[in-house]
Design a protein around this motif. Structure first.
Motif, PDB file in Angstrom:
ATOM      1  N   PHE A   1       6.655  13.187  -3.024  1.00  0.00           N
ATOM      2  CA  PHE A   1       6.231  12.414  -1.849  1.00  0.00           C
ATOM      3  C   PHE A   1       6.671  13.079  -0.550  1.00  0.00           C
ATOM      4  O   PHE A   1       6.022  12.920   0.471  1.00  0.00           O
ATOM      5  CB  PHE A   1       6.609  10.930  -1.920  1.00  0.00           C
ATOM      6  CG  PHE A   1       8.063  10.549  -1.952  1.00  0.00           C
ATOM      7  CD1 PHE A   1       8.879  10.698  -0.840  1.00  0.00           C
ATOM      8  CD2 PHE A   1       8.600   9.977  -3.097  1.00  0.00           C
ATOM      9  CE1 PHE A   1      10.212  10.302  -0.868  1.00  0.00           C
ATOM     10  CE2 PHE A   1       9.930   9.567  -3.133  1.00  0.00           C
ATOM     11  CZ  PHE A   1      10.738   9.737  -2.014  1.00  0.00           C
ATOM     12  N   GLU A   2       7.744  13.859  -0.588  1.00  0.00           N
ATOM     13  CA  GLU A   2       8.188  14.539   0.626  1.00  0.00           C
ATOM     14  C   GLU A   2       7.330  15.761   0.951  1.00  0.00           C
ATOM     15  O   GLU A   2       7.307  16.211   2.094  1.00  0.00           O
ATOM     16  CB  GLU A   2       9.652  14.944   0.503  1.00  0.00           C
ATOM     17  CG  GLU A   2      10.568  13.746   0.523  1.00  0.00           C
ATOM     18  CD  GLU A   2      12.034  14.093   0.388  1.00  0.00           C
ATOM     19  OE1 GLU A   2      12.358  15.251   0.054  1.00  0.00           O
ATOM     20  OE2 GLU A   2      12.855  13.204   0.631  1.00  0.00           O
ATOM     21  N   ALA A   3       6.642  16.303  -0.022  1.00  0.00           N
ATOM     22  CA  ALA A   3       5.801  17.480   0.191  1.00  0.00           C
ATOM     23  C   ALA A   3       4.432  17.127   0.771  1.00  0.00           C
ATOM     24  O   ALA A   3       3.701  18.015   1.208  1.00  0.00           O
ATOM     25  CB  ALA A   3       5.627  18.242  -1.125  1.00  0.00           C
ATOM     26  N   ASP A   4       4.094  15.858   0.785  1.00  0.00           N
ATOM     27  CA  ASP A   4       2.818  15.392   1.329  1.00  0.00           C
ATOM     28  C   ASP A   4       3.053  15.000   2.792  1.00  0.00           C
ATOM     29  O   ASP A   4       3.706  13.988   3.065  1.00  0.00           O
ATOM     30  CB  ASP A   4       2.335  14.194   0.516  1.00  0.00           C
ATOM     31  CG  ASP A   4       1.040  13.588   1.018  1.00  0.00           C
ATOM     32  OD1 ASP A   4       0.750  13.661   2.238  1.00  0.00           O
ATOM     33  OD2 ASP A   4       0.320  13.011   0.189  1.00  0.00           O
ATOM     34  N   PRO A   5       2.549  15.768   3.756  1.00  0.00           N
ATOM     35  CA  PRO A   5       2.884  15.502   5.164  1.00  0.00           C
ATOM     36  C   PRO A   5       2.429  14.139   5.668  1.00  0.00           C
ATOM     37  O   PRO A   5       3.127  13.514   6.473  1.00  0.00           O
ATOM     38  CB  PRO A   5       2.204  16.641   5.925  1.00  0.00           C
ATOM     39  CG  PRO A   5       1.170  17.181   5.010  1.00  0.00           C
ATOM     40  CD  PRO A   5       1.649  16.911   3.616  1.00  0.00           C
ATOM     41  N   VAL A   6       1.309  13.654   5.200  1.00  0.00           N
ATOM     42  CA  VAL A   6       0.828  12.347   5.653  1.00  0.00           C
ATOM     43  C   VAL A   6       1.697  11.236   5.067  1.00  0.00           C
ATOM     44  O   VAL A   6       2.118  10.318   5.776  1.00  0.00           O
ATOM     45  CB  VAL A   6      -0.664  12.152   5.291  1.00  0.00           C
ATOM     46  CG1 VAL A   6      -1.132  10.742   5.624  1.00  0.00           C
ATOM     47  CG2 VAL A   6      -1.517  13.189   6.013  1.00  0.00           C
ATOM     48  N   LEU A   7       1.996  11.324   3.789  1.00  0.00           N
ATOM     49  CA  LEU A   7       2.833  10.321   3.144  1.00  0.00           C
ATOM     50  C   LEU A   7       4.252  10.365   3.722  1.00  0.00           C
ATOM     51  O   LEU A   7       4.845   9.313   4.000  1.00  0.00           O
ATOM     52  CB  LEU A   7       2.849  10.532   1.631  1.00  0.00           C
ATOM     53  CG  LEU A   7       3.611   9.505   0.790  1.00  0.00           C
ATOM     54  CD1 LEU A   7       3.186   8.078   1.103  1.00  0.00           C
ATOM     55  CD2 LEU A   7       3.429   9.820  -0.692  1.00  0.00           C
TER      56      LEU A   7
ATOM     57  N   LYS B   1       0.835  -1.204   0.000  1.00  0.00           N
ATOM     58  CA  LYS B   1       0.000   0.000   0.000  1.00  0.00           C
ATOM     59  C   LYS B   1       0.870   1.254   0.000  1.00  0.00           C
ATOM     60  O   LYS B   1       0.585   2.211  -0.723  1.00  0.00           O
ATOM     61  CB  LYS B   1      -0.923  -0.008   1.231  1.00  0.00           C
ATOM     62  CG  LYS B   1      -1.893   1.147   1.257  1.00  0.00           C
ATOM     63  CD  LYS B   1      -2.863   1.026   2.408  1.00  0.00           C
ATOM     64  CE  LYS B   1      -3.810   2.208   2.431  1.00  0.00           C
ATOM     65  NZ  LYS B   1      -4.716   2.151   3.573  1.00  0.00           N
ATOM     66  N   LEU B   2       1.953   1.235   0.787  1.00  0.00           N
ATOM     67  CA  LEU B   2       2.866   2.378   0.792  1.00  0.00           C
ATOM     68  C   LEU B   2       3.512   2.533  -0.585  1.00  0.00           C
ATOM     69  O   LEU B   2       3.625   3.648  -1.102  1.00  0.00           O
ATOM     70  CB  LEU B   2       3.930   2.205   1.874  1.00  0.00           C
ATOM     71  CG  LEU B   2       4.932   3.355   2.002  1.00  0.00           C
ATOM     72  CD1 LEU B   2       4.232   4.660   2.372  1.00  0.00           C
ATOM     73  CD2 LEU B   2       5.998   3.013   3.042  1.00  0.00           C
TER      74      LEU B   2
ATOM     75  N   ALA C   1       5.153  11.246   6.703  1.00  0.00           N
ATOM     76  CA  ALA C   1       5.100  10.639   8.044  1.00  0.00           C
ATOM     77  C   ALA C   1       5.045   9.117   7.948  1.00  0.00           C
ATOM     78  O   ALA C   1       5.720   8.422   8.726  1.00  0.00           O
ATOM     79  CB  ALA C   1       3.893  11.172   8.813  1.00  0.00           C
ATOM     80  N   ASP C   2       4.280   8.599   7.003  1.00  0.00           N
ATOM     81  CA  ASP C   2       4.196   7.144   6.839  1.00  0.00           C
ATOM     82  C   ASP C   2       5.527   6.565   6.354  1.00  0.00           C
ATOM     83  O   ASP C   2       5.919   5.468   6.764  1.00  0.00           O
ATOM     84  CB  ASP C   2       3.062   6.772   5.890  1.00  0.00           C
ATOM     85  CG  ASP C   2       1.688   7.010   6.510  1.00  0.00           C
ATOM     86  OD1 ASP C   2       1.592   7.141   7.748  1.00  0.00           O
ATOM     87  OD2 ASP C   2       0.708   7.074   5.737  1.00  0.00           O
ATOM     88  N   ILE C   3       6.238   7.296   5.509  1.00  0.00           N
ATOM     89  CA  ILE C   3       7.557   6.855   5.057  1.00  0.00           C
ATOM     90  C   ILE C   3       8.525   6.836   6.235  1.00  0.00           C
ATOM     91  O   ILE C   3       9.273   5.867   6.421  1.00  0.00           O
ATOM     92  CB  ILE C   3       8.076   7.764   3.920  1.00  0.00           C
ATOM     93  CG1 ILE C   3       7.250   7.530   2.645  1.00  0.00           C
ATOM     94  CG2 ILE C   3       9.560   7.528   3.683  1.00  0.00           C
ATOM     95  CD1 ILE C   3       7.475   8.564   1.557  1.00  0.00           C
ATOM     96  N   ALA C   4       8.520   7.874   7.047  1.00  0.00           N
ATOM     97  CA  ALA C   4       9.400   7.913   8.225  1.00  0.00           C
ATOM     98  C   ALA C   4       9.084   6.754   9.167  1.00  0.00           C
ATOM     99  O   ALA C   4       9.993   6.121   9.710  1.00  0.00           O
ATOM    100  CB  ALA C   4       9.272   9.252   8.944  1.00  0.00           C
TER     101      ALA C   4
END
Length: 175
Positions: free
Chosen positions: A38-44, A6-7, A46-49
């Motif tokens: 993908f880094e500009a999307d705060p939710v995405l 999903k990620l 956070a999920d990557i981190a």
């Protein structure tokens, strides 16, 4: 986020571009993963981190993000883990402190490099060399995407283990 497929789908949807692109390695590609999308999307982001956290070696002393794409990642990962961060420039500033690694000393510390996309690993190799020259122990690299174009082998050649959240194969599988 436990569901890596999903990620992968979300990262691909946010950042996969087609066209003709010149990569840092000098190669050209008809596909590009624009990390800033993908880094500009705060939710995405956070999920990557969160997906990077379990990839961290337990003995890490600090995290070092590579300019520019690694900076948002290392900042959020530092906040999420409590590990201090350093910021590694492509080249030293010619004014002020004239440093390549910003944020404090690295000597004698176990540093984990954090990068966005690894193709050949050239930027990571440069950063690792600089940090090692400053006395850091650098053995691990975390990245969001391993394009699987030789970077892992190039890094292994100088004692660096690559730990990607996603590989090109995983991104292609959801495409």
């Amino acid at each position: 986020m436990a569901d890596i497929a999903k990620l992968a789908s979300r990262v691909r949807a946010a950042s996969h571009l087609t066209g003709q692109f010149l990569l840092r390695s000098g190669r050209t590609s008809s596909e590009y993963f624009d990390k800033y999308l993908f880094e500009a999307d705060p939710v995405l982001l956070a999920d990557i981190a969160d997906a990077m956290r379990p990839l961290l070696p337990v003995d890490a002393d600090l995290l070092a993000g590579l300019e520019l794409g690694g900076i948002p990642l290392v900042t959020l990962l530092s906040q999420r883990t409590g590990l201090p961060a350093r910021f590694v420039r492509k080249k030293a500033k010619e004014y002020g402190t004239c440093r390549t690694a910003e944020g404090g000393d690295v000597g004698g510390l176990r540093v984990v490099l954090v990068e966005d996309v690894v193709t050949s690993g050239g930027a990571v190799l440069d950063a690792a060399r600089v940090l090692r020259e400053q006395g850091a122990s650098v053995e691990h690299v975390l990245c969001v995407i391993d394009r699987q174009e030789g970077g892992r082998d190039n890094l292994a050649g100088v004692g660096l283990a690559l730990h990607p959240v996603l590989t090109r194969a995983q991104l292609d599988a959801v495409g």
